[in-house]
Write a protein that holds these residues in place. Structure first.
Motif, PDB file in Angstrom:
ATOM      1  N   ASP A 136       0.823  -1.211   0.000  1.00  0.00           N
ATOM      2  CA  ASP A 136       0.000   0.000   0.000  1.00  0.00           C
ATOM      3  C   ASP A 136       0.857   1.260   0.000  1.00  0.00           C
ATOM      4  N   LEU A 138       4.087   1.602   0.624  1.00  0.00           N
ATOM      5  CA  LEU A 138       5.321   1.559   1.403  1.00  0.00           C
ATOM      6  C   LEU A 138       6.204   0.409   0.938  1.00  0.00           C
ATOM      7  N   LYS A 230       3.026   0.828  10.396  1.00  0.00           N
ATOM      8  CA  LYS A 230       2.948   1.356   9.029  1.00  0.00           C
ATOM      9  C   LYS A 230       1.995   2.550   8.947  1.00  0.00           C
ATOM     10  N   ASP A 231       0.891   2.487   9.680  1.00  0.00           N
ATOM     11  CA  ASP A 231      -0.033   3.623   9.707  1.00  0.00           C
ATOM     12  C   ASP A 231       0.642   4.855  10.318  1.00  0.00           C
ATOM     13  N   TYR A 233       3.825   5.504  10.361  1.00  0.00           N
ATOM     14  CA  TYR A 233       4.854   5.986   9.420  1.00  0.00           C
ATOM     15  C   TYR A 233       4.222   6.755   8.263  1.00  0.00           C
ATOM     16  N   ARG A 234       3.078   6.280   7.785  1.00  0.00           N
ATOM     17  CA  ARG A 234       2.396   6.993   6.696  1.00  0.00           C
ATOM     18  C   ARG A 234       1.996   8.402   7.145  1.00  0.00           C
ATOM     19  N   ARG A 235       1.520   8.529   8.382  1.00  0.00           N
ATOM     20  CA  ARG A 235       1.152   9.855   8.889  1.00  0.00           C
ATOM     21  C   ARG A 235       2.384  10.749   8.995  1.00  0.00           C
ATOM     22  N   GLU A 238       3.178  12.009   5.588  1.00  0.00           N
ATOM     23  CA  GLU A 238       2.207  13.007   5.133  1.00  0.00           C
ATOM     24  C   GLU A 238       2.426  14.357   5.802  1.00  0.00           C
TER      25      GLU A 238
END
Length: 276
Positions: A136, A138, A230-231, A233-235, A238
């Motif tokens: 997704d 990453l 992972k969530d 890290y995505r934030r 962003e």
């Protein structure tokens, strides 16, 4: 250099770790500590002598390779008698070890390879192949110690290989996350979900060996923790922010402390039941 999704048999450890894809250690830090810890540790890697022992033990057991070691026969690592030959060894691309450390590594190797089950994990295996995959948006990576047709294996040197102790130490060190991450990486690139073993060997004589495997629920919790990482890290990507601890966080006492305080205050005295 960054690597595309795939399985790479010939990457060195340095090449693997230099790639920015998220590995198991990163996921554990992001899930259970903070992004600030992850960011700092990424920029400031720490080297410890114990890492050298682990590297040499892996090379000897996984590949039977002694070429990367320079044994220096000194009683300790103080003074020029150690620092001068050790620096020369490092410049030559080798890991310097005291004779006593080298003897320890070989003793652990012998114990593992004499174990009737553990030796099968390091016979006919693929050693330290690097796996990169996309999840997704990453890029992720893992590097199983040993890869066989029917299982994946991680080799651990430890103070205590007792299987009864592993659940506690494995939780603290995030091994259940590692196992899920490695299993999922191989699944993503091969379509096979392989069982995952930890082969543990003690650092002190008689260098006992144990083999453990997490149950399905532990593996699922590991996946959930990895998804959390992972969530997070995505934030961070962003927002461009890698926060530490919350500014203000409501807390309470641990259960054991509450019981002790209530006992001191006489708040948890059971009332006597009188039957009339």
């Amino acid at each position: 250099m960054t690597y595309s999704p795939g399985i790479y048999a010939d990457l060195t450890s340095e090449e693997y770790h230099a790639d920015p894809a998220l590995g198991s250690t990163s996921l554990k830090t992001l899930a259970s500590r903070t992004p600030a810890h992850w960011q700092y540790e990424k920029a400031n890697p720490v080297h410890k002598d114990i890492y050298d022992l682990g590297t040499v033990t892996h090379s000897l057991i996984l590949e039977g390779d002694e070429s990367g070691v320079e044994v220096i026969d000194v009683p300790d690592k103080r003074g020029a008698k150690w620092t001068v030959p050790a620096a020369e060894a490092v410049n030559a691309g080798k890991i310097p070890l005291k004779q006593a450390e080298w003897d320890l590594v070989r003793a652990m190797r012998d114990s593992v390879m004499e174990h009737p089950v553990a030796k099968t994990a390091f016979t006919g295996h693929r050693a330290e192949e690097s796996v990169f995959w996309e999840d997704d948006g990453l890029m992720l990576k893992c590097r199983p110690d040993a890869w066989l047709k029917d299982r994946l294996v991680d080799l651990k040197t430890t103070v205590n290989a007792d299987p009864r102790e592993f659940p506690k130490s494995g939780f603290k060190l995030g091994y259940y996350q590692s196992a899920a991450h490695y299993q999922d990486g191989v699944l993503a690139m091969t379509g096979e979900r392989l069982p995952f073993w930890f082969v543990n060997v003690e650092k002190t004589a008689p260098h006992l060996v144990s083999i453990v495997e997490y149950d399905d629920y532990a593996m699922e919790l590991g996946r959930m923790m990895n998804a959390r990482a992972k969530d997070i890290y995505r934030r961070c990507l962003e927002t461009g922010e890698y926060p530490g601890y919350p500014t203000v966080e409501p807390i309470t006492l641990p259960i054991w402390a509450i019981y002790q305080a209530e006992d001191i205050l006489g708040l948890n005295i059971e009332k006597e039941i009188v039957i009339k």
